[in-house]
Design a protein around this motif. Structure first.
Motif, PDB file in Angstrom:
ATOM      1  N   ILE A 123      45.696  47.278 -48.829  1.00 15.40           N
ATOM      2  CA  ILE A 123      44.895  47.177 -47.599  1.00 15.40           C
ATOM      3  C   ILE A 123      43.527  48.084 -47.776  1.00 15.40           C
ATOM      4  CG2 ILE A 123      45.151  48.140 -45.272  1.00 15.40           C
ATOM      5  CD1 ILE A 123      48.076  47.919 -45.541  1.00 15.40           C
ATOM      6  N   LEU A 124      42.544  47.607 -47.146  1.00 15.73           N
ATOM      7  CA  LEU A 124      41.243  48.226 -47.098  1.00 15.73           C
ATOM      8  C   LEU A 124      40.909  48.969 -45.683  1.00 15.73           C
ATOM      9  CD1 LEU A 124      38.240  49.140 -47.766  1.00 15.73           C
ATOM     10  CD2 LEU A 124      37.622  46.767 -47.090  1.00 15.73           C
ATOM     11  N   THR A 125      40.853  49.853 -45.510  1.00 12.59           N
ATOM     12  CA  THR A 125      40.553  50.428 -44.122  1.00 12.59           C
ATOM     13  C   THR A 125      39.016  51.111 -44.125  1.00 12.59           C
ATOM     14  OG1 THR A 125      42.997  51.325 -43.965  1.00 12.59           O
ATOM     15  CG2 THR A 125      41.328  52.264 -42.667  1.00 12.59           C
ATOM     16  N   THR A 126      38.366  50.629 -43.309  1.00 12.49           N
ATOM     17  CA  THR A 126      36.909  50.913 -43.306  1.00 12.49           C
ATOM     18  C   THR A 126      36.415  50.871 -41.971  1.00 12.49           C
ATOM     19  OG1 THR A 126      34.829  50.581 -44.270  1.00 12.49           O
ATOM     20  CG2 THR A 126      35.992  48.505 -43.499  1.00 12.49           C
ATOM     21  N   PRO A 165      33.540  49.685 -49.280  1.00  8.36           N
ATOM     22  CA  PRO A 165      33.896  50.794 -49.281  1.00  8.36           C
ATOM     23  C   PRO A 165      35.002  51.162 -48.218  1.00  8.36           C
ATOM     24  CG  PRO A 165      31.716  51.061 -48.663  1.00  8.36           C
ATOM     25  CD  PRO A 165      31.834  49.559 -49.124  1.00  8.36           C
ATOM     26  N   PRO A 166      36.062  52.142 -48.298  1.00 15.25           N
ATOM     27  CA  PRO A 166      36.639  52.530 -47.443  1.00 15.25           C
ATOM     28  C   PRO A 166      36.071  53.763 -46.617  1.00 15.25           C
ATOM     29  CG  PRO A 166      37.360  53.498 -49.582  1.00 15.25           C
ATOM     30  CD  PRO A 166      36.165  52.591 -49.738  1.00 15.25           C
ATOM     31  N   LYS A 211      41.012  47.058 -40.685  1.00 11.63           N
ATOM     32  CA  LYS A 211      42.017  46.988 -41.902  1.00 11.63           C
ATOM     33  C   LYS A 211      41.867  45.642 -42.112  1.00 11.63           C
ATOM     34  CE  LYS A 211      45.232  50.836 -40.784  1.00 11.63           C
ATOM     35  NZ  LYS A 211      44.832  51.579 -42.030  1.00 11.63           N
ATOM     36  N   VAL A 212      41.775  45.484 -43.566  1.00 16.86           N
ATOM     37  CA  VAL A 212      41.363  44.015 -44.206  1.00 16.86           C
ATOM     38  C   VAL A 212      42.503  44.085 -45.266  1.00 16.86           C
ATOM     39  CG1 VAL A 212      39.783  42.408 -45.363  1.00 16.86           C
ATOM     40  CG2 VAL A 212      38.900  44.329 -43.935  1.00 16.86           C
ATOM     41  N   GLN A 213      43.272  42.823 -45.429  1.00 19.58           N
ATOM     42  CA  GLN A 213      44.240  42.793 -46.504  1.00 19.58           C
ATOM     43  C   GLN A 213      44.479  41.516 -46.801  1.00 19.58           C
ATOM     44  OE1 GLN A 213      48.416  43.866 -45.524  1.00 19.58           O
ATOM     45  NE2 GLN A 213      48.606  44.695 -47.662  1.00 19.58           N
ATOM     46  N   VAL A 251      36.801  42.238 -50.988  1.00 16.69           N
ATOM     47  CA  VAL A 251      37.825  43.032 -51.495  1.00 16.69           C
ATOM     48  C   VAL A 251      38.766  42.746 -52.460  1.00 16.69           C
ATOM     49  CG1 VAL A 251      38.435  43.157 -48.515  1.00 16.69           C
ATOM     50  CG2 VAL A 251      39.592  41.320 -50.143  1.00 16.69           C
ATOM     51  N   GLY A 252      39.438  43.890 -53.197  1.00 22.02           N
ATOM     52  CA  GLY A 252      40.302  43.565 -54.078  1.00 22.02           C
ATOM     53  C   GLY A 252      41.599  42.684 -53.808  1.00 22.02           C
TER      54      GLY A 252
END
Length: 214
Positions: free
Chosen positions: A160-163, A53-54, A152-154, A212-213
């Motif tokens: 981009i996932l920011t969590t 989840p972000p 941040k994960v991409q 992640v997506g």
């Protein structure tokens, strides 16, 4: 969906392979019946059906962080943290060359926002097996916030996932009452709490797997 390992119980892991199945004498229903009594490998599972989840970015993100896996640069001291894990897609496939950009407060609960050293900041890419390693410290809390690590994960070409990664309430560092701080933090979520091992020689081993997506 968990297993016991050096770090305790992890929410997202690869379940052990054929050797464990042979000892246990059982397999997952999805694996079918073993031919001639041979144990089949257990089905890999890395997710509870949802991606990581972000959480809000916050005000302290800086672009163009240096490429590095060790944030323990000059002036950064404290309780050491060795964080490892994998990045998967929601079908449990490890993802290579995923960008992970980390930033965090230091042992005083302060961010480096002005210097060119980018202290407490760095980005890296996952290996061919989807793995990453981050050498850093446990960040200290600051007013209104529990200790946490931003990321941040991409995946290549993906969103981009920011969590934010959080710490268990039992974490011991700088005299913090992390359990109490977690309860008071408006952004704290249990889904992104890292799993800590035993504190030894001022170092925590830790684990967190991202899903992640793509």
């Amino acid at each position: 969906m968990s297993e016991e390992h050096e770090y305790g119980t992890s929410r997202r892991v690869f379940i052990a392979g054929a050797a464990v199945a042979a000892v246990a004498g059982v397999g997952l229903a999805a694996s079918g019946t073993a031919a001639q009594g041979a144990a089949l490998p257990l089905t890999p599972q890395c997710t509870d059906g949802h991606d990581t989840p972000p959480v809000i970015e916050g005000p302290y993100f800086r672009r163009n962080s240096p490429l590095r896996t060790n944030l323990r640069t000059t002036g950064v001291t404290g309780v050491l943290l060795s964080l490892t894990g994998f990045v998967y897609d929601i079908r449990c496939r490890p993802l290579a060359n995923v960008l992970l950009d980390f930033w965090q407060a230091d042992q005083r609960g302060e961010y480096d926002n002005t210097t060119s050293a980018y202290r407490g900041r760095g980005h890296q890419f996952t290996g061919k097996d989807g793995s990453y390693t981050l050498e850093t410290i446990v960040p200290k809390d600051y007013p209104g916030r529990t200790p946490h690590i931003h990321v941040k994960v991409q995946a290549p070409g993906g969103p981009i996932l920011t969590t934010q990664l959080y710490f268990p309430g039992t974490t011991r560092a700088y005299g913090m009452n992390v359990a109490q701080l977690n309860q008071r933090d408006a952004y704290y979520i249990t889904q992104t709490v890292i799993t800590l091992g035993t504190l030894t020689s001022n170092r925590y081993p830790a684990k967190f797997d991202f899903v992640v997506g793509v």
